[in-house]
Design an enzyme around this catalytic site. Structure first.
Site, PDB file in Angstrom:
ATOM      1  N   PHE A  78       5.108  38.476  19.765  1.00 35.84           N
ATOM      2  CA  PHE A  78       5.863  37.351  19.184  1.00 35.84           C
ATOM      3  C   PHE A  78       6.009  37.530  17.685  1.00 35.84           C
ATOM      4  CE2 PHE A  78       7.791  33.327  18.950  1.00 35.84           C
ATOM      5  CZ  PHE A  78       7.175  32.508  18.032  1.00 35.84           C
ATOM      6  N   TYR A 108       7.472  35.708  14.113  1.00 31.69           N
ATOM      7  CA  TYR A 108       7.866  34.389  13.576  1.00 31.69           C
ATOM      8  C   TYR A 108       8.038  34.432  12.052  1.00 31.69           C
ATOM      9  CZ  TYR A 108       2.966  34.405  12.321  1.00 31.69           C
ATOM     10  OH  TYR A 108       1.744  34.778  11.798  1.00 31.69           O
ATOM     11  N   SER A 140       8.236  37.917   8.926  1.00 25.42           N
ATOM     12  CA  SER A 140       9.022  39.098   8.542  1.00 25.42           C
ATOM     13  C   SER A 140       9.339  39.998   9.738  1.00 25.42           C
ATOM     14  CB  SER A 140       8.257  39.922   7.498  1.00 25.42           C
ATOM     15  OG  SER A 140       7.046  40.403   8.062  1.00 25.42           O
ATOM     16  N   GLU A 157      -0.112  44.278   9.752  1.00 25.31           N
ATOM     17  CA  GLU A 157      -0.601  42.913   9.882  1.00 25.31           C
ATOM     18  C   GLU A 157      -2.104  42.790   9.634  1.00 25.31           C
ATOM     19  OE1 GLU A 157       2.584  41.332  10.051  1.00 25.31           O
ATOM     20  OE2 GLU A 157       1.668  40.039  11.527  1.00 25.31           O
TER      21      GLU A 157
END
Ligand SMILES: N[C@@H](CCC(=O)N[C@@H](CS)C(=O)NCC(=O)O)C(=O)O
Length: 310
Positions: free
Chosen positions: A47, A49, A51, A127
């Site tokens: 998923f 949401y 960049s 991330e």
């Protein structure tokens, strides 16, 4: 399929824990995950949401627009690499638990061990190791109401880069003052708002669009040109980021060198859907050890949420 996914996620979790524990620069590179843990994963949904929506950076086979429940999107995570520096961390999007919250985004489908491994290698670095995010599984609802489990990357308050809430005007001033390896922090906010207006009109996120208005109001008051700030940040990009011209058509370039064996520079400005053959690879010059140490420090702090039981 959920059980398979959890098996994979636990393997990814162990891998990131080993990265953080070892503290070795090289270990930030995702070695191939345990083949067995990937062997039986038929597909995995991720998923996006923030960049990831406008700078996906990994190949996928298909994507669905939809939302997850129980969260709101907030610019409460700091970024000391992509959109800021250790001295002046920028602000990027994360998910904050809120019982009646809903966050619109896109679910990307990965099929087969190689595509899953490539995507997790990219996201694990971007991330987790550099961004301080952790991950867990949530339920994604597409526009028809169908649901699928998705892997979500989110920043929890106990990670070293978490900045938390502040008044919108203060948040706007922080965004205006920051830029990093991938460009100005304003660009990050405006790209996300533009993406939502263009592709996901259902998203009415008052925090996102309120931040856009606050940034514009502060710039107007200071008589500062937004486009100029964004262009200047690009002009100060490290040479090896700006020089990556292997994909002239992509308007974003991201270089993340993290260890003794630098990553290829991957132009991530385009949707790398599996049908495209666009996988530019260029040997990169010396790695930025400061970025590597910043990333390693964040990785050492990055907590890993327990994957929710099936
Ligand atoms: N997890 C978010 C992305 C979070 C995020 O934006 N992370 C930063 C790393 S700190 C990033 O990828 N930045 C890319 C950029 O700034 O261009 C998503 O699903 O879209």
């Amino acid at each position: 399929m959920l059980a398979e996914t959890h098996g994979l996620i636990n393997a990814v979790k162990r891998r990131f824990e080993r990265c953080a524990a070892s503290g070795e620069t090289d270990s930030v590179e995702m070695e191939p995950l345990n083949e067995h843990s990937l062997a039986n994963v038929s597909s995995l949904w991720v998923f996006g949401y923030g960049s990831v929506l406008w700078k996906t950076g990994f190949e996928y086979t298909t994507k669905q627009t939809g939302y997850i429940r129980g969260f709101v999107r907030r610019f409460w995570q700091g970024s000391c690499t992509h959109r800021g520096t250790p001295e002046a961390p920028g602000r990027v999007a994360t998910l904050v638990p809120q019982p009646k919250g809903q966050v619109w985004g896109i679910a990307y489908k990965l099929v087969g061990a190689e595509m899953v491994r490539d995507a997790l290698a990219h996201l694990g670095l971007r991330e987790c190791s550099l961004g301080g995010y952790t991950f867990n599984m949530q339920v994604f609802h597409d526009r028809s109401g169908a649901t699928v489990p998705v892997l979500v990357f989110l920043a929890t308050p106990d990670n070293a880069l978490y900045l938390g809430s502040c008044e919108l005007e203060e948040l706007a001033s922080q965004v205006i003052a920051c830029n990093g390896y991938c460009g100005h922090n304003i660009e990050y906010v405006m790209r996300l708002a533009d993406f939502m207006r263009t592709h996901i009109p259902e998203e009415t996120d008052p925090h996102l669009f309120g931040l856009v208005d606050a940034i514009k109001a502060v710039l107007r008051r200071r008589n500062v040109c937004m486009e100029r700030l964004i262009a200047d940040a690009r002009s100060t990009m490290p040479d090896h980021v700006a020089a990556c011209t292997s994909c002239a058509e992509s308007d974003f370039k991201s270089y993340v060198g993290t260890g003794s064996t630098p990553h290829d520079c991957v132009c991530v400005g385009r949707d790398l859907c599996a049908t495209s053959s666009h996988r530019p690879r260029r040997p990169m010059p010396a790695v930025d050890t400061e970025l590597a140490s910043a990333g390693r420090a964040v990785a050492a702090e990055a907590p890993v949420l327990e994957v929710e039981a099936a």
